[in-house]
Motif scaffolding. Structure first.
Motif, PDB file in Angstrom:
ATOM      1  N   ASP A  48      -7.048  -6.675  -3.271  1.00 46.01           N
ATOM      2  CA  ASP A  48      -6.617  -5.544  -2.439  1.00 46.01           C
ATOM      3  C   ASP A  48      -5.363  -5.931  -1.649  1.00 46.01           C
ATOM      4  O   ASP A  48      -5.069  -7.115  -1.471  1.00 46.01           O
ATOM      5  N   TYR A  49      -4.696  -4.939  -1.158  1.00 42.53           N
ATOM      6  CA  TYR A  49      -3.501  -5.141  -0.323  1.00 42.53           C
ATOM      7  C   TYR A  49      -2.452  -6.001  -1.032  1.00 42.53           C
ATOM      8  O   TYR A  49      -1.859  -6.895  -0.416  1.00 42.53           O
ATOM      9  N   THR A  50      -2.296  -5.775  -2.321  1.00 44.81           N
ATOM     10  CA  THR A  50      -1.232  -6.459  -3.073  1.00 44.81           C
ATOM     11  C   THR A  50      -0.347  -5.380  -3.706  1.00 44.81           C
ATOM     12  O   THR A  50      -0.825  -4.283  -4.035  1.00 44.81           O
ATOM     13  N   PRO A  51       0.935  -5.678  -3.898  1.00 48.06           N
ATOM     14  CA  PRO A  51       1.872  -4.597  -4.230  1.00 48.06           C
ATOM     15  C   PRO A  51       1.668  -3.963  -5.600  1.00 48.06           C
ATOM     16  O   PRO A  51       1.655  -2.730  -5.728  1.00 48.06           O
ATOM     17  N   THR A 107      -1.438  -1.880  -5.780  1.00 48.85           N
ATOM     18  CA  THR A 107      -1.284  -0.638  -5.020  1.00 48.85           C
ATOM     19  C   THR A 107      -0.628   0.431  -5.896  1.00 48.85           C
ATOM     20  O   THR A 107      -1.076   1.586  -5.936  1.00 48.85           O
ATOM     21  N   THR A 108       0.419   0.039  -6.631  1.00 49.46           N
ATOM     22  CA  THR A 108       1.100   1.022  -7.492  1.00 49.46           C
ATOM     23  C   THR A 108       0.195   1.445  -8.648  1.00 49.46           C
ATOM     24  O   THR A 108       0.208   2.607  -9.063  1.00 49.46           O
ATOM     25  N   GLU A 109      -0.599   0.509  -9.161  1.00 46.50           N
ATOM     26  CA  GLU A 109      -1.469   0.853 -10.296  1.00 46.50           C
ATOM     27  C   GLU A 109      -2.538   1.869  -9.908  1.00 46.50           C
ATOM     28  O   GLU A 109      -2.770   2.849 -10.632  1.00 46.50           O
ATOM     29  N   LEU A 110      -3.207   1.632  -8.783  1.00 50.80           N
ATOM     30  CA  LEU A 110      -4.269   2.573  -8.412  1.00 50.80           C
ATOM     31  C   LEU A 110      -3.674   3.935  -8.087  1.00 50.80           C
ATOM     32  O   LEU A 110      -4.259   4.977  -8.417  1.00 50.80           O
ATOM     33  N   GLY A 111      -2.497   3.936  -7.464  1.00 44.93           N
ATOM     34  CA  GLY A 111      -1.819   5.214  -7.208  1.00 44.93           C
ATOM     35  C   GLY A 111      -1.476   5.924  -8.509  1.00 44.93           C
ATOM     36  O   GLY A 111      -1.663   7.148  -8.636  1.00 44.93           O
ATOM     37  N   HIS A 120     -11.619  -2.499   0.507  1.00 47.64           N
ATOM     38  CA  HIS A 120     -11.213  -1.399  -0.391  1.00 47.64           C
ATOM     39  C   HIS A 120     -10.927  -0.123   0.418  1.00 47.64           C
ATOM     40  O   HIS A 120      -9.933   0.556   0.191  1.00 47.64           O
ATOM     41  N   LEU A 121     -11.849   0.162   1.357  1.00 47.66           N
ATOM     42  CA  LEU A 121     -11.734   1.427   2.103  1.00 47.66           C
ATOM     43  C   LEU A 121     -10.479   1.437   2.975  1.00 47.66           C
ATOM     44  O   LEU A 121      -9.781   2.449   3.075  1.00 47.66           O
ATOM     45  N   GLY A 122     -10.164   0.298   3.566  1.00 49.13           N
ATOM     46  CA  GLY A 122      -8.926   0.212   4.357  1.00 49.13           C
ATOM     47  C   GLY A 122      -7.692   0.326   3.477  1.00 49.13           C
ATOM     48  O   GLY A 122      -6.726   1.032   3.807  1.00 49.13           O
ATOM     49  N   TRP A 123      -7.740  -0.317   2.337  1.00 49.66           N
ATOM     50  CA  TRP A 123      -6.581  -0.341   1.420  1.00 49.66           C
ATOM     51  C   TRP A 123      -6.295   1.055   0.863  1.00 49.66           C
ATOM     52  O   TRP A 123      -5.132   1.427   0.661  1.00 49.66           O
ATOM     53  N   ILE A 124      -7.364   1.820   0.621  1.00 50.38           N
ATOM     54  CA  ILE A 124      -7.182   3.184   0.082  1.00 50.38           C
ATOM     55  C   ILE A 124      -6.237   4.000   0.978  1.00 50.38           C
ATOM     56  O   ILE A 124      -5.423   4.782   0.492  1.00 50.38           O
ATOM     57  N   LYS A 125      -6.331   3.768   2.290  1.00 47.75           N
ATOM     58  CA  LYS A 125      -5.431   4.512   3.207  1.00 47.75           C
ATOM     59  C   LYS A 125      -3.977   4.165   2.892  1.00 47.75           C
ATOM     60  O   LYS A 125      -3.099   5.036   2.895  1.00 47.75           O
ATOM     61  N   ASP A 126      -3.713   2.898   2.625  1.00 50.11           N
ATOM     62  CA  ASP A 126      -2.338   2.491   2.274  1.00 50.11           C
ATOM     63  C   ASP A 126      -1.915   3.084   0.928  1.00 50.11           C
ATOM     64  O   ASP A 126      -0.768   3.496   0.752  1.00 50.11           O
ATOM     65  N   ILE A 127      -2.849   3.106  -0.028  1.00 49.97           N
ATOM     66  CA  ILE A 127      -2.521   3.659  -1.356  1.00 49.97           C
ATOM     67  C   ILE A 127      -2.132   5.127  -1.202  1.00 49.97           C
ATOM     68  O   ILE A 127      -1.098   5.575  -1.714  1.00 49.97           O
ATOM     69  N   ASN A 128      -2.941   5.861  -0.450  1.00 48.40           N
ATOM     70  CA  ASN A 128      -2.651   7.289  -0.248  1.00 48.40           C
ATOM     71  C   ASN A 128      -1.319   7.481   0.481  1.00 48.40           C
ATOM     72  O   ASN A 128      -0.542   8.391   0.167  1.00 48.40           O
ATOM     73  N   GLU A 129      -1.074   6.599   1.442  1.00 50.15           N
ATOM     74  CA  GLU A 129       0.146   6.743   2.251  1.00 50.15           C
ATOM     75  C   GLU A 129       1.404   6.443   1.429  1.00 50.15           C
ATOM     76  O   GLU A 129       2.418   7.122   1.573  1.00 50.15           O
ATOM     77  N   THR A 130       1.321   5.450   0.542  1.00 51.67           N
ATOM     78  CA  THR A 130       2.554   4.967  -0.114  1.00 51.67           C
ATOM     79  C   THR A 130       2.733   5.475  -1.537  1.00 51.67           C
ATOM     80  O   THR A 130       3.835   5.353  -2.084  1.00 51.67           O
ATOM     81  N   GLN A 131       1.696   5.994  -2.184  1.00 51.12           N
ATOM     82  CA  GLN A 131       1.777   6.275  -3.625  1.00 51.12           C
ATOM     83  C   GLN A 131       1.708   7.772  -3.963  1.00 51.12           C
ATOM     84  O   GLN A 131       1.448   8.135  -5.121  1.00 51.12           O
ATOM     85  N   ALA A 132       1.930   8.617  -2.998  1.00 52.37           N
ATOM     86  CA  ALA A 132       1.944  10.066  -3.229  1.00 52.37           C
ATOM     87  C   ALA A 132       0.683  10.508  -3.979  1.00 52.37           C
ATOM     88  O   ALA A 132       0.751  11.169  -5.029  1.00 52.37           O
TER      89      ALA A 132
END
Ligand code: BEZ
Length: 211
Positions: free
Chosen positions: A40-43, A46-50, A77-89
């Motif tokens: 989690d929290y790797t670049p 993050t792009t892949e899950l988005g 995972h739950l914290g990281w999802i916020k970043d995925i949503n924020e950065t990956q449209a």
């Protein structure tokens, strides 16, 4: 020993970001894509899950359920999802397994110690409605996957499961298909009323039969 095509995909019960899941029961009659990421929290992850969240409708259209896994815990995972949503449209819309005890990683041989002895590599397992493994892919941590290719492969797997055709290099939905070598010309003409184009005795094309 690692899993091979045609093997039954190991079943498991796990905690996920969408609640507890019993894998086979969750799959039901759907196809499945189980894919691992290193952490989690790797670049790249993050792009892949988005990317997968953005094309979820493409999986649904094909009756495919997607599920991700890493050995990180649920709160991570739950914290990281916020970043995925924020950065990956995107809005995350599929479960991520918290595989802290590595039961999934071990069963699917997703940790390759000579690459990294703790993190999972980027594995992909495509599983049919019969719960058997139809395709495996393994990418290193440094290379993000092409999920359009995963959809393309699913189109081929679903087509070839029901028709006596194979798909040529770089095939996409709607392109001509290859008549499998085990069928005679005579049978092929009956099976494929749109016709066959014979380039060599072993290389015969036919329009995609299910369109
Ligand atoms: C990434 O997802 O960016 C990543 C994860 C592990 C190693 C290298 C890259």
């Amino acid at each position: 020993m690692s899993l091979r095509l045609g093997d039954v995909a190991p079943d498991f019960s796990v905690a996920t970001t969408e609640g507890p899941i019993k894998f086979h029961q969750w799959l039901g009659n759907s196809w499945g894509v189980l894919f691992s990421h290193p952490a989690d929290y790797t670049p790249v992850c993050t792009t892949e899950l988005g990317a997968v969240a953005r094309i979820k409708a493409g999986f649904e259209k094909r009756n495919v359920k997607v599920i991700a896994v890493s050995v990180d815990p649920l709160d991570s995972h739950l914290g990281w999802i916020k970043d995925i949503n924020e950065t990956q449209a995107c809005t995350m819309n599929f479960p991520i397994i918290a595989d802290e005890d590595r039961q999934v990683a071990s069963a699917y041989d997703m940790i390759h110690p000579n690459a990294d002895d703790k993190a999972t590599v980027r594995s992909v397992f495509i599983i049919g409605p019969d719960k058997k493994i139809k395709l495996t892919l393994t990418y290193p941590a440094s290379t993000g996957r092409n999920f359009a290719e995963i959809l393309r492969v699913i189109d081929s797997l679903q087509l070839t499961a029901g028709h006596k055709v194979a798909t040529p290099a770089d095939w996409h939905e709607g392109d001509d298909c290859i008549v499998v070598p085990s069928i005679s010309d005579q049978d092929a003409r009956k099976l494929f009323p749109k016709g066959i184009r014979k380039v060599k005795p072993y290389l015969r094309y036919t329009p995609q039969p299910n369109r």
